[in-house]
Motif scaffolding. Sequence first.
Motif, PDB file in Angstrom:
ATOM      1  N   ALA A 210       0.828  -1.274   0.120  1.00  0.00           N
ATOM      2  CA  ALA A 210      -0.333  -0.008   0.164  1.00  0.00           C
ATOM      3  C   ALA A 210       1.058   1.235  -0.008  1.00  0.00           C
ATOM      4  O   ALA A 210       2.175   1.413   0.706  1.00  0.00           O
ATOM      5  CB  ALA A 210      -0.869   0.289   1.418  1.00  0.00           C
ATOM      6  N   ARG A 211       0.287   2.470  -0.551  1.00  0.00           N
ATOM      7  CA  ARG A 211       0.921   3.576  -0.382  1.00  0.00           C
ATOM      8  C   ARG A 211       1.460   4.084   1.485  1.00  0.00           C
ATOM      9  O   ARG A 211       0.659   3.784   1.816  1.00  0.00           O
ATOM     10  CB  ARG A 211       0.648   4.271  -1.499  1.00  0.00           C
ATOM     11  CG  ARG A 211       0.308   4.230  -2.963  1.00  0.00           C
ATOM     12  CD  ARG A 211      -0.218   5.301  -3.895  1.00  0.00           C
ATOM     13  NE  ARG A 211      -0.371   5.027  -5.343  1.00  0.00           N
ATOM     14  CZ  ARG A 211      -1.280   5.569  -5.992  1.00  0.00           C
ATOM     15  NH1 ARG A 211      -1.986   6.176  -6.179  1.00  0.00           N
ATOM     16  NH2 ARG A 211      -1.347   4.900  -7.388  1.00  0.00           N
ATOM     17  N   VAL A 212       2.092   4.947   0.908  1.00  0.00           N
ATOM     18  CA  VAL A 212       2.901   5.567   2.445  1.00  0.00           C
ATOM     19  C   VAL A 212       1.094   5.953   3.398  1.00  0.00           C
ATOM     20  O   VAL A 212       1.246   5.629   4.522  1.00  0.00           O
ATOM     21  CB  VAL A 212       3.293   5.904   2.179  1.00  0.00           C
ATOM     22  CG1 VAL A 212       3.138   7.337   1.734  1.00  0.00           C
ATOM     23  CG2 VAL A 212       3.798   6.414   3.683  1.00  0.00           C
ATOM     24  N   TRP A 213       0.501   6.486   2.471  1.00  0.00           N
ATOM     25  CA  TRP A 213      -0.702   7.822   3.293  1.00  0.00           C
ATOM     26  C   TRP A 213      -1.647   6.747   3.263  1.00  0.00           C
ATOM     27  O   TRP A 213      -2.574   6.324   4.514  1.00  0.00           O
ATOM     28  CB  TRP A 213      -1.374   8.166   1.939  1.00  0.00           C
ATOM     29  CG  TRP A 213      -0.310   9.379   1.632  1.00  0.00           C
ATOM     30  CD1 TRP A 213       0.350  10.192   1.420  1.00  0.00           C
ATOM     31  CD2 TRP A 213      -0.257  10.489   2.995  1.00  0.00           C
ATOM     32  NE1 TRP A 213       0.787  11.754   1.161  1.00  0.00           N
ATOM     33  CE2 TRP A 213       0.404  11.832   2.386  1.00  0.00           C
ATOM     34  CE3 TRP A 213      -0.845  11.325   4.374  1.00  0.00           C
ATOM     35  CZ2 TRP A 213       0.499  12.880   3.176  1.00  0.00           C
ATOM     36  CZ3 TRP A 213      -0.451  11.837   4.167  1.00  0.00           C
ATOM     37  CH2 TRP A 213       0.182  13.042   3.815  1.00  0.00           C
ATOM     38  N   ARG A 214      -1.636   5.543   2.649  1.00  0.00           N
ATOM     39  CA  ARG A 214      -2.831   3.964   2.665  1.00  0.00           C
ATOM     40  C   ARG A 214      -2.227   3.361   3.560  1.00  0.00           C
ATOM     41  O   ARG A 214      -3.035   2.764   5.393  1.00  0.00           O
ATOM     42  CB  ARG A 214      -2.894   3.372   2.280  1.00  0.00           C
ATOM     43  CG  ARG A 214      -3.925   1.801   2.139  1.00  0.00           C
ATOM     44  CD  ARG A 214      -5.578   2.766   2.107  1.00  0.00           C
ATOM     45  NE  ARG A 214      -5.544   3.955   0.423  1.00  0.00           N
ATOM     46  CZ  ARG A 214      -6.004   3.227  -0.765  1.00  0.00           C
ATOM     47  NH1 ARG A 214      -6.222   1.470  -0.185  1.00  0.00           N
ATOM     48  NH2 ARG A 214      -6.367   3.759  -1.883  1.00  0.00           N
ATOM     49  N   ARG A 215      -1.337   3.434   4.148  1.00  0.00           N
ATOM     50  CA  ARG A 215      -0.149   3.005   5.575  1.00  0.00           C
ATOM     51  C   ARG A 215      -0.474   3.728   6.799  1.00  0.00           C
ATOM     52  O   ARG A 215      -1.487   2.651   7.996  1.00  0.00           O
ATOM     53  CB  ARG A 215       0.898   2.451   5.374  1.00  0.00           C
ATOM     54  CG  ARG A 215       1.094   0.834   4.197  1.00  0.00           C
ATOM     55  CD  ARG A 215       2.706   0.401   4.839  1.00  0.00           C
ATOM     56  NE  ARG A 215       3.692   1.376   4.427  1.00  0.00           N
ATOM     57  CZ  ARG A 215       4.156   1.956   3.050  1.00  0.00           C
ATOM     58  NH1 ARG A 215       3.845   2.156   1.714  1.00  0.00           N
ATOM     59  NH2 ARG A 215       4.989   2.755   3.543  1.00  0.00           N
ATOM     60  N   ILE A 216      -0.293   4.896   6.794  1.00  0.00           N
ATOM     61  CA  ILE A 216      -0.983   5.837   7.798  1.00  0.00           C
ATOM     62  C   ILE A 216      -2.270   5.748   8.019  1.00  0.00           C
ATOM     63  O   ILE A 216      -2.702   5.851   9.344  1.00  0.00           O
ATOM     64  CB  ILE A 216      -0.494   7.246   7.322  1.00  0.00           C
ATOM     65  CG1 ILE A 216       1.199   7.228   7.261  1.00  0.00           C
ATOM     66  CG2 ILE A 216      -1.027   8.409   8.320  1.00  0.00           C
ATOM     67  CD1 ILE A 216       1.696   8.768   6.611  1.00  0.00           C
ATOM     68  N   HIS A 217      -2.724   5.534   7.364  1.00  0.00           N
ATOM     69  CA  HIS A 217      -4.858   5.195   7.305  1.00  0.00           C
ATOM     70  C   HIS A 217      -4.708   4.376   8.169  1.00  0.00           C
ATOM     71  O   HIS A 217      -6.070   4.482   9.012  1.00  0.00           O
ATOM     72  CB  HIS A 217      -5.315   5.600   6.296  1.00  0.00           C
ATOM     73  CG  HIS A 217      -7.367   5.698   6.087  1.00  0.00           C
ATOM     74  ND1 HIS A 217      -7.428   4.316   6.507  1.00  0.00           N
ATOM     75  CD2 HIS A 217      -7.699   6.218   6.602  1.00  0.00           C
ATOM     76  CE1 HIS A 217      -8.983   4.687   6.655  1.00  0.00           C
ATOM     77  NE2 HIS A 217      -9.215   5.947   6.821  1.00  0.00           N
ATOM     78  N   GLU A 218      -4.142   3.171   7.960  1.00  0.00           N
ATOM     79  CA  GLU A 218      -4.599   1.596   8.620  1.00  0.00           C
ATOM     80  C   GLU A 218      -4.597   1.739   9.906  1.00  0.00           C
ATOM     81  O   GLU A 218      -4.685   1.170  10.961  1.00  0.00           O
ATOM     82  CB  GLU A 218      -4.213   1.277   8.102  1.00  0.00           C
ATOM     83  CG  GLU A 218      -4.753   0.769   6.444  1.00  0.00           C
ATOM     84  CD  GLU A 218      -3.168  -0.524   5.808  1.00  0.00           C
ATOM     85  OE1 GLU A 218      -2.189  -0.988   6.158  1.00  0.00           O
ATOM     86  OE2 GLU A 218      -3.045  -1.174   4.572  1.00  0.00           O
ATOM     87  N   GLY A 219      -2.756   2.481  10.182  1.00  0.00           N
ATOM     88  CA  GLY A 219      -2.624   2.982  11.715  1.00  0.00           C
ATOM     89  C   GLY A 219      -3.592   3.785  13.149  1.00  0.00           C
ATOM     90  O   GLY A 219      -3.832   3.096  14.055  1.00  0.00           O
ATOM     91  N   LEU A 220      -4.054   4.728  11.944  1.00  0.00           N
ATOM     92  CA  LEU A 220      -4.729   5.915  12.264  1.00  0.00           C
ATOM     93  C   LEU A 220      -6.024   5.109  12.595  1.00  0.00           C
ATOM     94  O   LEU A 220      -6.446   4.937  13.691  1.00  0.00           O
ATOM     95  CB  LEU A 220      -5.275   6.547  11.734  1.00  0.00           C
ATOM     96  CG  LEU A 220      -3.744   7.929  11.842  1.00  0.00           C
ATOM     97  CD1 LEU A 220      -4.083   8.911  10.381  1.00  0.00           C
ATOM     98  CD2 LEU A 220      -4.068   8.565  12.834  1.00  0.00           C
ATOM     99  N   ARG A 221      -6.351   4.129  11.777  1.00  0.00           N
ATOM    100  CA  ARG A 221      -7.657   3.462  11.999  1.00  0.00           C
ATOM    101  C   ARG A 221      -7.749   2.747  13.416  1.00  0.00           C
ATOM    102  O   ARG A 221      -8.908   1.999  13.656  1.00  0.00           O
ATOM    103  CB  ARG A 221      -8.674   3.142  10.435  1.00  0.00           C
ATOM    104  CG  ARG A 221     -10.412   2.199  10.840  1.00  0.00           C
ATOM    105  CD  ARG A 221      -9.994   1.566   9.446  1.00  0.00           C
ATOM    106  NE  ARG A 221      -9.163   1.001   8.581  1.00  0.00           N
ATOM    107  CZ  ARG A 221      -9.546   0.212   7.482  1.00  0.00           C
ATOM    108  NH1 ARG A 221     -10.641   0.850   6.791  1.00  0.00           N
ATOM    109  NH2 ARG A 221      -8.557  -0.328   6.988  1.00  0.00           N
ATOM    110  N   PHE A 222      -6.281   1.724  13.000  1.00  0.00           N
ATOM    111  CA  PHE A 222      -6.164   0.119  13.769  1.00  0.00           C
ATOM    112  C   PHE A 222      -6.422   1.327  15.364  1.00  0.00           C
ATOM    113  O   PHE A 222      -6.817   0.570  16.469  1.00  0.00           O
ATOM    114  CB  PHE A 222      -4.569   0.594  13.418  1.00  0.00           C
ATOM    115  CG  PHE A 222      -5.193  -0.812  14.937  1.00  0.00           C
ATOM    116  CD1 PHE A 222      -5.555  -2.150  14.593  1.00  0.00           C
ATOM    117  CD2 PHE A 222      -4.167  -0.670  15.612  1.00  0.00           C
ATOM    118  CE1 PHE A 222      -5.166  -3.152  15.412  1.00  0.00           C
ATOM    119  CE2 PHE A 222      -3.651  -1.980  17.046  1.00  0.00           C
ATOM    120  CZ  PHE A 222      -4.233  -3.434  16.491  1.00  0.00           C
TER     121      PHE A 222
END
Length: 427
Positions: A210-222
Amino acid sequence: MPDSDRSVPSSVWRDHDFRRLWAGQTASQLGEHASLVVLPLFAVLTLRAGAGQLGALRAVGQAPILLLSLFAGAWVDRWRTRTVMVLADAGRALALGAAAVAGLLGGLGLPALLVVAFAVGALSVFFDVAYQASLVRLVERDQLVPGNSALEGSRSAAQTGGPALGGALVSVLSAPIAAASGALFFALSFLSIRRIGRRESLPDRPERPARVWRRIHEGLRFVDGDTLLRTVCLASAAFQFFFAAAMTLYLLFLPRDLHLSGTAVGLALAATGPGALLGSLLAARLPGRFGHGAVLVSAAALGDGVFLCVPALHGTPAVTVPALLAVGFVFGAAGQLVNVTVMAVRQTVAPDGMQGRVAATINFVGMGVTPLGSLLGGFLAEVWGTRTSLLVTAAGMLLSPALMALSPLARLGRTLPGPREAVVTSA
């Protein structure tokens, strides 16, 4: 590491690579805590910086937490933590070395201090996220508590030696030499961590990352989707905001209102170190006996509440310094007990592939408000004076244990829940 070594929690000390991590982290923390005292004291005592300028200096050094934490977490989850820590150490050594040279040449003014503070702060973000994720990749989960206690104990030693060393060097020698000492410690950390030989077991990567913004979003959502982690974020933000304001005022209050020397200021700050060492030892026992939630709330209330004693201090250094040492010891012990317990909760709840992003998200939300707190402290000092402002901001720190007491975090028992499954996006 052989399985026989992993069977006993104390065996974490038998591992050569863990000892290298511990030694490197100790040196790194010593350099960081020394520089956190050296730069503000140089600004106040040598450049005669005002309250607003000191607040701005601290805010610039803390701004990378807000700007870079999430990117650091996404990066650390895809790269080896050893590489990240080594590069961060090298960069910080170069930044403080350049500051030392500039100071010796007479060019270490406030603009140069701002540049150095930002550079050291930015690289510290990457180092801190990486070292928090490194332990999970280095040892088994049943060794996280003794491993964290050892690492946090080394941080306690750094809190003792770093401020005292930094304050003494600024007072007795000069700011350039004090900055050079910080560069030396980062260089020692570089050499130690670089010797870690074991290849890390990196989390599985999807075929199409995943792109970096998608990975950041995954962390925030978790983090947002887990009640415990969400509460940790909110309580951390409340504490760090008011603590940053209080510390800006504290660094003005001690030399100006209590008329303490740089060495005395360093000793007062260093008092948190022995207390933190005690807190690290207690963290290995108290949560398992009284429950993680009870320990978190009571320790946070005690540590934050004792800071209310500081604005009431008057008199000569013979009276105020012992009182400050006592406050610092209690604050350090309680704060470290909270830190180690919270880290155990975070590392237990987060799966391996989410460790870096969870640590970065909590740093982003909790520590990201510190620049605003530092600016607030400088502003309040000019409007209300240091003593009144210090009382108000110290009282504000009690919002953190109040938030924990009203949340499911307070009901955690002697055992912690297992890792929660994360939903990872492949593109």
